[in-house]
Scaffold this motif. Structure first.
Motif, short mmCIF file in Angstrom:
data_model
loop_
_atom_site.label_atom_id
_atom_site.label_comp_id
_atom_site.label_asym_id
_atom_site.label_seq_id
_atom_site.Cartn_x
_atom_site.Cartn_y
_atom_site.Cartn_z
N ASN A 292 0.83 -1.23 0.00
CA ASN A 292 0.00 0.00 0.00
C ASN A 292 0.85 1.27 0.00
O ASN A 292 0.45 2.31 -0.50
N VAL A 293 2.06 1.18 0.56
CA VAL A 293 2.91 2.37 0.65
C VAL A 293 3.46 2.76 -0.72
O VAL A 293 3.68 3.93 -1.01
N ILE A 294 3.68 1.75 -1.58
CA ILE A 294 4.39 2.00 -2.83
C ILE A 294 3.60 2.91 -3.78
O ILE A 294 4.11 3.97 -4.18
N PRO A 295 2.36 2.55 -4.14
CA PRO A 295 1.62 3.49 -5.01
C PRO A 295 1.39 4.84 -4.33
O PRO A 295 1.44 5.89 -4.98
N TRP A 296 1.16 4.81 -3.05
CA TRP A 296 0.80 6.02 -2.30
C TRP A 296 1.99 6.97 -2.16
O TRP A 296 1.91 8.15 -2.46
N VAL A 297 3.12 6.43 -1.70
CA VAL A 297 4.26 7.31 -1.40
C VAL A 297 5.23 7.42 -2.58
O VAL A 297 5.77 8.49 -2.84
N ALA A 298 5.44 6.31 -3.31
CA ALA A 298 6.42 6.36 -4.40
C ALA A 298 5.85 6.94 -5.69
O ALA A 298 6.56 7.54 -6.48
N TYR A 299 4.53 6.75 -5.91
CA TYR A 299 3.93 7.20 -7.17
C TYR A 299 2.89 8.30 -7.00
O TYR A 299 2.40 8.83 -7.97
N ASN A 300 2.49 8.59 -5.75
CA ASN A 300 1.46 9.62 -5.53
C ASN A 300 2.11 10.91 -5.04
O ASN A 300 2.14 11.91 -5.76
N VAL A 301 2.69 10.89 -3.83
CA VAL A 301 3.37 12.09 -3.36
C VAL A 301 4.83 12.13 -3.82
O VAL A 301 5.48 13.16 -3.70
N GLY A 302 5.35 11.01 -4.31
CA GLY A 302 6.71 10.99 -4.86
C GLY A 302 7.81 11.18 -3.83
O GLY A 302 8.87 11.71 -4.15
N ARG A 303 7.56 10.73 -2.61
CA ARG A 303 8.59 10.90 -1.57
C ARG A 303 9.37 9.63 -1.26
O ARG A 303 10.19 9.60 -0.34
N HIS A 304 9.09 8.56 -2.00
CA HIS A 304 9.91 7.35 -1.94
C HIS A 304 10.36 7.04 -3.36
O HIS A 304 9.70 7.42 -4.33
N ALA A 305 11.47 6.29 -3.47
CA ALA A 305 11.93 5.88 -4.81
C ALA A 305 10.84 5.10 -5.53
O ALA A 305 10.16 4.32 -4.89
N PRO A 306 10.64 5.33 -6.81
CA PRO A 306 11.43 6.19 -7.68
C PRO A 306 10.99 7.66 -7.69
O PRO A 306 11.53 8.44 -8.48
N GLY A 307 10.07 8.05 -6.82
CA GLY A 307 9.73 9.46 -6.69
C GLY A 307 8.90 10.05 -7.82
O GLY A 307 9.25 11.09 -8.37
N LYS A 308 7.81 9.36 -8.16
CA LYS A 308 6.96 9.82 -9.27
C LYS A 308 5.61 10.32 -8.78
O LYS A 308 5.16 9.99 -7.69
N GLN A 309 4.98 11.10 -9.64
CA GLN A 309 3.59 11.52 -9.39
C GLN A 309 2.84 11.37 -10.70
O GLN A 309 2.98 12.18 -11.59
N ASP A 310 2.06 10.31 -10.79
CA ASP A 310 1.45 10.01 -12.08
C ASP A 310 0.28 9.05 -11.86
O ASP A 310 0.48 7.89 -11.53
N TYR A 311 -0.95 9.57 -12.07
CA TYR A 311 -2.15 8.81 -11.69
C TYR A 311 -2.32 7.48 -12.42
O TYR A 311 -2.41 6.44 -11.76
N PRO A 312 -2.33 7.44 -13.77
CA PRO A 312 -2.56 6.13 -14.41
C PRO A 312 -1.49 5.12 -14.03
O PRO A 312 -1.79 3.95 -13.79
N SER A 313 -0.24 5.56 -13.97
CA SER A 313 0.78 4.57 -13.66
C SER A 313 0.65 4.12 -12.20
O SER A 313 1.04 3.01 -11.86
N SER A 314 0.08 4.95 -11.33
CA SER A 314 -0.16 4.51 -9.96
C SER A 314 -1.17 3.38 -9.94
O SER A 314 -1.05 2.44 -9.16
N LEU A 315 -2.18 3.48 -10.81
CA LEU A 315 -3.20 2.43 -10.85
C LEU A 315 -2.59 1.12 -11.36
O LEU A 315 -2.84 0.06 -10.82
N GLN A 316 -1.78 1.23 -12.41
CA GLN A 316 -1.10 0.02 -12.90
C GLN A 316 -0.20 -0.54 -11.80
O GLN A 316 -0.12 -1.75 -11.62
#
Ligand code: GBH
Length: 442
Positions: free
Chosen positions: A167-191
């Motif tokens: 649960n942390v990975i999409p939320w923190v790594a792809y939503n707020v981008g504060r964990h590696a790889p540090g992204k913010q991107d909605y569709p790729s968060s869903l994937q």
């Protein structure tokens, strides 16, 4: 009056590879996304990296001796995917397996049961370069890696869990981008959500095939999700936050469905058989818990919702501003039991960060941490009294370590690590917990 735990209650400590091992170039290890991220200027507090960390890679005998002194019967570690497959797949790096052989054999020799978590966030860079969790093919190569680990260690390791806190990975790594790889991107968060769930399902199958006598469970970080303010926008954020934080990487595993608020958005990513592949039967529910999670609307994130600090006046906070709230722990256990059909639960992480300091005679008097553990263990006993099936408790963490984006500035250990010398100094809380474990009572 003291309160006892069940006689077969399992006491343990948890840690992870990247946060403790160091030795990032040793014995053929490949680079992980966290090596790259922590070496990127501005990403971590003080620019800290985990190149050395606690040097657990070389000092594991001392660390296992500390576990023995604490009296724990279990150690939850993670194996580093880039030590086994430096580029994520292909040729196995035998020297990576050799390291975990040394650790596991010594644990068993000391009467400590090793639990393996297959992935605690240190994804090989080569896998990320192919899209990482945003590429559904990653689920398959993750399962191949899981098969190798289960085949090699399944004769000695009896508990496996695929992914720490998916649960942390999409939320923190792809939503707020504060964990590696540090992204913010909605569709790729869903994937990413869907690939993580598939990786869970495929790897559970792989572990069962290779280590038929082992138990397998998931490990997820959950706490009640609360609105930062009491208004309509925050209530909306709470509903979505609850779905994204607590449900999207748990409901599919245990209930076979995506939760209502996001189910439609997930449809384009789901292929035939996926939901059945994800919903593998499991032996235990690994619950990490620290704090209630406060959320609010936030337009700078991909999901439009983000974690906030607790509202003011919520009582004591830890050093990372998490509310100390044992009642929320009980609330979370009730929720998990009720929603997922009374599973066997292990508390696979719980602990607190405080600004520890060495006294002139080199001791650490961490009374706040003792109070935290005391409160949370009493809440756990309340949950046992209510009949929830909780079989064990792993404190986070044995020793201070690399606290992700916060580097070494935050300490969660029962043992203080003096980073300049790497000396280990048991804190007061270590001695306190050791008494609790030996008495099996708090
Ligand atoms: C656990 O995560 C981890 O499994 C463990 O590795 C870690 O050391 C431990 O907690 C203590 O933190 O401020 O935006 O960077 C618990 C859930 C999710 C809490 C990510 C901290 C960071 C949010 N964590 N979150 S941010």
């Amino acid at each position: 009056m003291s309160r006892s735990f069940p006689s077969d209650f399992l006491w343990g400590v948890a840690a992870s590879a990247f946060q403790t091992e160091g030795a990032v170039d040793a014995d053929g290890r490949g680079k992980s996304v966290w090596d790259v991220y922590s070496h990127t200027p501005g990403r971590t507090t003080n620019g800290d990296t985990a190149d050395i960390a606690c040097d657990h890679y070389h000092r594991y005998p001392e660390d296992i001796a500390l576990m023995r002194g604490l009296g724990v019967k279990a150690y939850r570690l993670s194996t580093a995917w880039p030590r086994i497959f430096p580029t994520g797949s292909g040729q196995i790096n035998q020297r990576g397996l050799d390291f975990y052989d040394r650790v596991i054999d010594l644990c068993l020799h000391e009467g400590i049961e090793p639990w393996i978590c297959l992935h605690h966030w240190d994804m090989p860079v080569a896998v990320e370069d192919n899209g990482g969790w945003r590429n559904r093919d990653t689920a398959k190569i993750f399962a191949d890696y899981a098969a190798v680990i289960a085949r090699h260690f399944g004769d000695r390791v009896k508990r496996f869990a695929p992914i720490n806190e998916p649960n942390v990975i999409p939320w923190v790594a792809y939503n707020v981008g504060r964990h590696a790889p540090g992204k913010q991107d909605y569709p790729s968060s869903l994937q990413a959500i869907h690939t993580l769930n598939l990786a869970h399902g495929y790897s559970v199958k792989a572990v069962r095939a290779e280590a038929p006598h082992a138990e397998v469970g998931n490990i997820v970080s959950l706490g009640p999700v609360r609105p930062h303010y009491d208004d309509a926008a925050h209530e909306e954020a709470r509903i979505l936050g609850d779905c994204l934080w607590r449900r999207v990487t748990v409901d599919p595993l245990w209930l076979g469905t995506y939760p209502e608020p996001i189910a439609k958005d997930m449809e384009p990513y789901i292929q035939r058989d996926d939901m059945a592949d994800i919903a593998q039967k499991m032996d235990f529910f690994g619950l990490n818990h620290y704090n209630p999670v406060f959320v609010g609307p936030n337009k700078n994130t991909t999901f439009g919702v983000a974690e906030t600090a607790p509202p003011t006046g919520m009582g004591p906070l830890t050093d990372v501003n998490w509310m100390v709230d044992p009642a929320a722990f009980l609330e979370q256990i009730r929720d998990t039991s009720a929603r997922y059909g009374k599973p066997t639960i292990y508390i696979t992480e719980n602990g607190a960060s405080y600004p520890d300091a060495l006294t002139p005679d080199r001791r650490v008097i961490d009374n706040d941490r003792i109070a935290y553990f005391n409160g949370y263990l009493n809440a756990l006993l309340d949950a046992l009294d209510e009949g929830h099936d909780i079989r064990g408790y792993f404190a986070w963490s044995l020793m201070d370590n690399f606290e992700w984006g916060r580097g070494y500035s935050k300490r969660f250990g029962l043992v203080y690590v003096d980073y300049p010398t790497l000396q280990r100094i048991p804190k007061q809380s270590y001695h306190w917990l050791s008494k609790v474990i030996k008495a099996n009572a708090v």
